[in-house]
Design a protein around this motif. Structure first.
Motif, PDB file in Angstrom:
ATOM      1  N   PRO A  22      40.269  49.322  41.602  1.00 14.93           N
ATOM      2  CA  PRO A  22      41.606  48.811  41.341  1.00 14.93           C
ATOM      3  C   PRO A  22      42.673  49.771  41.815  1.00 14.93           C
ATOM      4  O   PRO A  22      42.526  50.983  41.719  1.00 14.93           O
ATOM      5  CB  PRO A  22      41.635  48.671  39.813  1.00 14.93           C
ATOM      6  CG  PRO A  22      40.584  49.591  39.327  1.00 14.93           C
ATOM      7  CD  PRO A  22      39.529  49.616  40.381  1.00 14.93           C
ATOM      8  N   VAL A  23      43.756  49.212  42.328  1.00 15.92           N
ATOM      9  CA  VAL A  23      44.839  50.017  42.867  1.00 15.92           C
ATOM     10  C   VAL A  23      46.152  49.468  42.348  1.00 15.92           C
ATOM     11  O   VAL A  23      46.215  48.377  41.811  1.00 15.92           O
ATOM     12  CB  VAL A  23      44.832  49.976  44.413  1.00 15.92           C
ATOM     13  CG1 VAL A  23      43.593  50.655  44.955  1.00 15.92           C
ATOM     14  CG2 VAL A  23      44.888  48.538  44.920  1.00 15.92           C
ATOM     15  N   ALA A  25      49.686  47.578  41.908  1.00 15.25           N
ATOM     16  CA  ALA A  25      50.116  46.287  42.427  1.00 15.25           C
ATOM     17  C   ALA A  25      50.897  46.481  43.712  1.00 15.25           C
ATOM     18  O   ALA A  25      51.680  47.411  43.863  1.00 15.25           O
ATOM     19  CB  ALA A  25      50.971  45.570  41.387  1.00 15.25           C
ATOM     20  N   ALA A  28      46.568  46.925  48.810  1.00 14.10           N
ATOM     21  CA  ALA A  28      45.275  46.263  48.938  1.00 14.10           C
ATOM     22  C   ALA A  28      44.175  47.142  48.368  1.00 14.10           C
ATOM     23  O   ALA A  28      44.385  48.308  48.056  1.00 14.10           O
ATOM     24  CB  ALA A  28      45.001  45.959  50.410  1.00 14.10           C
ATOM     25  N   SER A  29      42.964  46.575  48.239  1.00 14.74           N
ATOM     26  CA  SER A  29      41.842  47.325  47.672  1.00 14.74           C
ATOM     27  C   SER A  29      41.209  48.244  48.699  1.00 14.74           C
ATOM     28  O   SER A  29      40.185  48.853  48.431  1.00 14.74           O
ATOM     29  CB  SER A  29      40.792  46.350  47.127  1.00 14.74           C
ATOM     30  OG  SER A  29      40.249  45.581  48.187  1.00 14.74           O
ATOM     31  N   SER A  50      48.046  40.572  49.138  1.00 19.40           N
ATOM     32  CA  SER A  50      47.762  41.900  48.598  1.00 19.40           C
ATOM     33  C   SER A  50      47.552  41.842  47.090  1.00 19.40           C
ATOM     34  O   SER A  50      46.675  42.515  46.546  1.00 19.40           O
ATOM     35  CB  SER A  50      48.906  42.856  48.932  1.00 19.40           C
ATOM     36  OG  SER A  50      48.610  44.163  48.501  1.00 19.40           O
ATOM     37  N   ASP A  53      44.179  40.432  46.468  1.00 19.15           N
ATOM     38  CA  ASP A  53      43.170  41.437  46.798  1.00 19.15           C
ATOM     39  C   ASP A  53      43.075  42.498  45.700  1.00 19.15           C
ATOM     40  O   ASP A  53      41.987  42.935  45.334  1.00 19.15           O
ATOM     41  CB  ASP A  53      43.526  42.092  48.134  1.00 19.15           C
ATOM     42  CG  ASP A  53      42.455  43.068  48.599  1.00 19.15           C
ATOM     43  OD1 ASP A  53      41.477  42.612  49.212  1.00 19.15           O
ATOM     44  OD2 ASP A  53      42.595  44.274  48.333  1.00 19.15           O
ATOM     45  N   SER A  54      44.227  42.896  45.152  1.00 16.69           N
ATOM     46  CA  SER A  54      44.221  43.885  44.077  1.00 16.69           C
ATOM     47  C   SER A  54      43.558  43.327  42.821  1.00 16.69           C
ATOM     48  O   SER A  54      42.827  44.033  42.125  1.00 16.69           O
ATOM     49  CB  SER A  54      45.659  44.318  43.760  1.00 16.69           C
ATOM     50  OG  SER A  54      46.215  45.032  44.840  1.00 16.69           O
ATOM     51  N   GLU A  55      43.820  42.045  42.525  1.00 19.75           N
ATOM     52  CA  GLU A  55      43.163  41.415  41.382  1.00 19.75           C
ATOM     53  C   GLU A  55      41.648  41.409  41.586  1.00 19.75           C
ATOM     54  O   GLU A  55      40.882  41.699  40.665  1.00 19.75           O
ATOM     55  CB  GLU A  55      43.671  39.989  41.193  1.00 19.75           C
ATOM     56  CG  GLU A  55      43.017  39.279  40.003  1.00 19.75           C
ATOM     57  CD  GLU A  55      43.396  37.815  39.904  1.00 19.75           C
ATOM     58  OE1 GLU A  55      43.991  37.282  40.864  1.00 19.75           O
ATOM     59  OE2 GLU A  55      43.075  37.196  38.876  1.00 19.75           O
ATOM     60  N   GLY A  57      39.966  43.496  43.327  1.00 16.91           N
ATOM     61  CA  GLY A  57      39.482  44.862  43.173  1.00 16.91           C
ATOM     62  C   GLY A  57      39.243  45.220  41.719  1.00 16.91           C
ATOM     63  O   GLY A  57      38.237  45.841  41.372  1.00 16.91           O
ATOM     64  N   ARG A 149      48.057  48.352  36.354  1.00 16.80           N
ATOM     65  CA  ARG A 149      48.577  48.571  37.703  1.00 16.80           C
ATOM     66  C   ARG A 149      50.100  48.498  37.727  1.00 16.80           C
ATOM     67  O   ARG A 149      50.760  49.274  38.415  1.00 16.80           O
ATOM     68  CB  ARG A 149      47.979  47.542  38.666  1.00 16.80           C
ATOM     69  CG  ARG A 149      46.465  47.632  38.806  1.00 16.80           C
ATOM     70  CD  ARG A 149      45.976  46.851  40.025  1.00 16.80           C
ATOM     71  NE  ARG A 149      46.358  45.453  39.959  1.00 16.80           N
ATOM     72  CZ  ARG A 149      45.650  44.502  39.365  1.00 16.80           C
ATOM     73  NH1 ARG A 149      44.522  44.820  38.740  1.00 16.80           N
ATOM     74  NH2 ARG A 149      46.053  43.246  39.376  1.00 16.80           N
ATOM     75  N   GLU A 154      45.821  53.509  36.953  1.00 18.03           N
ATOM     76  CA  GLU A 154      44.570  53.077  37.564  1.00 18.03           C
ATOM     77  C   GLU A 154      43.486  53.092  36.500  1.00 18.03           C
ATOM     78  O   GLU A 154      43.339  54.064  35.753  1.00 18.03           O
ATOM     79  CB  GLU A 154      44.185  54.010  38.713  1.00 18.03           C
ATOM     80  CG  GLU A 154      42.892  53.617  39.421  1.00 18.03           C
ATOM     81  CD  GLU A 154      42.564  54.541  40.583  1.00 18.03           C
ATOM     82  OE1 GLU A 154      41.416  54.491  41.060  1.00 18.03           O
ATOM     83  OE2 GLU A 154      43.450  55.315  40.998  1.00 18.03           O
TER      84      GLU A 154
END
Length: 269
Positions: A22-23, A25, A28-29, A50, A53-55, A57, A149, A154
């Motif tokens: 996870p990164v 908000a 991207a992962s 993005s 993609d973060s979700e 991750g 996020r 993190e």
């Protein structure tokens, strides 16, 4: 439950965990500075993609922590490979990438819910959810990931909130409690907890699993002869007669139409 990793698969599995960690908000992962393929560049350039993609991750981070049997563990890796291959085929087409991500995230939520149910049965805990958590509960879990996020943190360590289940509203269906106290959000210490306690949500089946937000710590489901009570250690100012250093407890009971609290001073846990 035991876990087995296919020979030669450990390195690939570790790579996947790192790739989907996870990164914050808006990112991207994967490292957008190293994006080379059309699909990677499209994700980095589009805030909506993005976010999806973060979700993903965050969901993968949690799912990868579950120990699975060898066959299921291989299927988990195969699913990840299949997604990356499908994403590559989309290229830079956002109309292809967006539904692909939504489908992947929905699948991960279901897989996490199934894994939780399996672990719960293995541990022989009581009460045991009879089925995977309903979608609104899974959405609430995803919201907790996003909350970390959004605060600039993190997730580390155990990236899954404590989940408990019982029939609190007496309708014969399981209700769910999520406790964020065990979540560790590095870089944002107050993402889930503050002086008045931690985020706790209760989702009742009779309310369509819409979350009821509470604050406190040490939530406990107490099974009585006639009903289950939810006890939470809450801010002492909820108790009028609480002296400094005293512990105030809230007890939520079903009154026929809603969960209603009462407060009393008790010994600290």
């Amino acid at each position: 439950m035991t876990s087995a990793i296919l020979a030669g698969g450990l390195g690939f599995f570790a790579t996947l965990v790192a790739a989907f960690a996870p990164v914050p908000a808006g990112a991207a992962s994967f490292d957008c500075g190293k994006a080379r393929t059309p699909d990677e560049r499209a994700v980095c350039a589009d805030t909506a993609l993005s976010a999806l993609d973060s979700e993903m991750g965050a969901l993968w981070f949690s799912y990868s922590r579950f120990q699975l049997m060898m066959g299921a563990n291989g299927a988990r890796r195969d699913d990840a490979r299949a997604f990356l291959a499908a994403r590559a085929k989309c290229g830079a087409d956002a109309s292809c990438l967006a539904p692909l991500y939504r489908q992947r995230n929905a699948a991960l939520k279901q897989q996490i819910a199934a894994a939780i149910t399996n672990v719960t049965h293995q541990a022989d805990t009581d009460p045991t959810p009879a089925a995977p958590a309903p979608q609104p509960v899974m959405d609430e879990v995803a919201g907790l990931f996003a909350q970390c996020r959004a605060a600039g943190g993190e997730l580390k360590g155990n990236a899954w909130p404590e989940m408990m289940s019982a029939d609190l509203d007496h309708d014969g269906r399981p209700d769910y409690l999520l406790n964020a106290q065990n979540l560790r959000c590095d870089g944002a210490a107050t993402a889930y907890c503050a002086n008045d306690g931690c985020d706790i949500s209760v989702s009742l089946s009779s309310a369509g699993y819409a979350p009821m937000k509470l604050r406190g710590s040490r939530p406990t489901l107490v099974q009585g002869t006639e009903q289950t009570t939810l006890d939470i250690w809450v801010d002492r100012f909820q108790c009028d007669n609480a002296a400094p250093g005293a512990a105030c407890w809230g007890s939520w009971r079903w009154n026929g139409s809603a969960l209603k609290p009462s407060y009393a001073v008790r010994a600290a846990p």
